[in-house]
Write an enzyme that holds these catalytic residues in place. Structure first.
Site, PDB file in Angstrom:
ATOM      1  N   GLN A  11     -46.998  33.142  57.593  1.00 24.64           N
ATOM      2  CA  GLN A  11     -46.469  31.845  57.182  1.00 24.64           C
ATOM      3  C   GLN A  11     -47.543  30.760  57.267  1.00 24.64           C
ATOM      4  O   GLN A  11     -48.391  30.778  58.151  1.00 24.64           O
ATOM      5  CB  GLN A  11     -45.284  31.465  58.066  1.00 24.64           C
ATOM      6  N   SER A  91     -48.704  38.349  61.805  1.00 25.49           N
ATOM      7  CA  SER A  91     -47.288  38.061  62.041  1.00 25.49           C
ATOM      8  C   SER A  91     -46.437  38.634  60.909  1.00 25.49           C
ATOM      9  O   SER A  91     -46.348  39.844  60.733  1.00 25.49           O
ATOM     10  CB  SER A  91     -47.091  36.550  62.201  1.00 25.49           C
ATOM     11  N   LEU A  92     -45.837  37.768  60.105  1.00 24.18           N
ATOM     12  CA  LEU A  92     -45.049  38.195  58.952  1.00 24.18           C
ATOM     13  C   LEU A  92     -45.813  39.180  58.072  1.00 24.18           C
ATOM     14  O   LEU A  92     -45.237  40.124  57.515  1.00 24.18           O
ATOM     15  CB  LEU A  92     -44.664  36.958  58.135  1.00 24.18           C
ATOM     16  N   ARG A 116     -35.058  38.126  59.277  1.00 20.41           N
ATOM     17  CA  ARG A 116     -35.950  37.664  60.350  1.00 20.41           C
ATOM     18  C   ARG A 116     -36.047  36.143  60.331  1.00 20.41           C
ATOM     19  O   ARG A 116     -35.966  35.482  61.371  1.00 20.41           O
ATOM     20  CB  ARG A 116     -37.324  38.306  60.157  1.00 20.41           C
ATOM     21  N   HIS A 201     -43.174  33.388  68.041  1.00 19.76           N
ATOM     22  CA  HIS A 201     -43.958  34.211  68.967  1.00 19.76           C
ATOM     23  C   HIS A 201     -43.904  33.686  70.404  1.00 19.76           C
ATOM     24  O   HIS A 201     -44.882  33.783  71.142  1.00 19.76           O
ATOM     25  CB  HIS A 201     -45.405  34.346  68.478  1.00 19.76           C
ATOM     26  N   GLN A 250     -42.691  41.961  68.354  1.00 24.36           N
ATOM     27  CA  GLN A 250     -43.579  40.991  67.714  1.00 24.36           C
ATOM     28  C   GLN A 250     -42.949  39.605  67.607  1.00 24.36           C
ATOM     29  O   GLN A 250     -43.632  38.585  67.687  1.00 24.36           O
ATOM     30  CB  GLN A 250     -43.949  41.509  66.317  1.00 24.36           C
TER      31      GLN A 250
END
Length: 256
Positions: A11, A91-92, A116, A201, A250
């Site tokens: 993101q 991440s994503l 998510r 996170h 995660q």
């Protein structure tokens, strides 16, 4: 020839109009956009190509949009015979890495990240969480700065260990603000608040992880055909069960 790695973004890299030329010129890319629309049962492609920006920036839209854009580019590379030896994503972006590795279908990936995003939004009301990038401070010193937040019953934790001297912290709005003040006192060059919709996170995202676990259990994750470098461990994984466990962890763990 050396090894080839594909790295996929998370993101923050979204922009209205992304993929416009690819969709207009490449049937393969256009097909990926159409598959996303069909899978999610709304016109994600319209949000990506036309906006408005505020709609695209909503994390439940941002996440499937970036997986769609990255997968379209991935398919074009594959069409040219360019294959990776390793894959990873920030991440994503790890979801697109799993698509590239053959561990998850594109359709399952967009369903997973759409949920998510929704679960992340639900976990912490808008404005109650925050993230900041801290420049010029070592990890152990920043961890001490974050510990001051817990003394005030607030939350501030390391979220993204981008590189030496650049670490993102995440937590409650007051906790991140307090940790930022302490970081500056400890010698940080800059503390930059990030324009995000939640404390990603961090442990505040555990409710989202619990809900995501239920969604992932209904999708198909297989052993990866290509080694995937996991966010939570910075090590290579290929086992399906380990991949699924990492995706859940995660959500509330730092990106290493």
């Amino acid at each position: 020839m050396g090894k080839v790695a594909f790295l996929f973004p998370g993101q923050g890299s979204q922009v209205v109009g992304m993929g416009k030329e690819l969709v207009e010129q490449e049937q393969i890319a256009r097909a990926i956009f159409e598959r996303a629309d069909q899978t999610l049962q709304f016109s994600l492609s319209e949000v990506m190509l036309q906006g408005p920006e505020d709609t695209l920036k909503r994390t439940e839209n941002t996440q499937p949009a970036l997986v769609t854009m990255s997968t379209a580019v991935l398919q074009l590379f594959n069409e040219e015979g360019i294959q990776p030896d390793y894959v990873a994503g920030h991440s994503l972006g790890e979801y697109t890495a799993l698509v590239a590795a053959g561990a998850m279908s594109f359709e399952d990936a967009v369903v997973a990240v759409r949920n998510r995003g929704l679960f992340m939004e639900e976990a912490v009301p808008f404005g109650e969480g925050a993230m900041s990038a801290v420049l010029g401070l070592e990890r152990d010193v920043l961890e001490k700065a974050c510990s001051f937040a817990s003394q005030e019953n607030e939350t501030a934790e390391l979220a993204n260990l981008n590189c030496p001297g650049q670490i993102v912290i995440s937590g409650s709005a007051k906790g991140v603000e307090l940790a930022g003040v302490k970081a500056k006192e400890a010698g940080a060059k800059r503390v930059i608040p990030l324009q995000v919709s939640g404390p990603f996170h961090s442990s505040l995202m555990k409710p989202a992880a619990e809900k995501l676990e239920q969604v992932l259990s209904q999708l198909t994750i297989t052993n990866a055909k290509i080694p995937v470098v996991a966010n939570v461990s910075a090590t290579v994984v290929q086992d399906a069960e380990e991949i699924q466990a990492n995706l859940i962890k995660q959500v509330f763990s730092p990106v290493l």
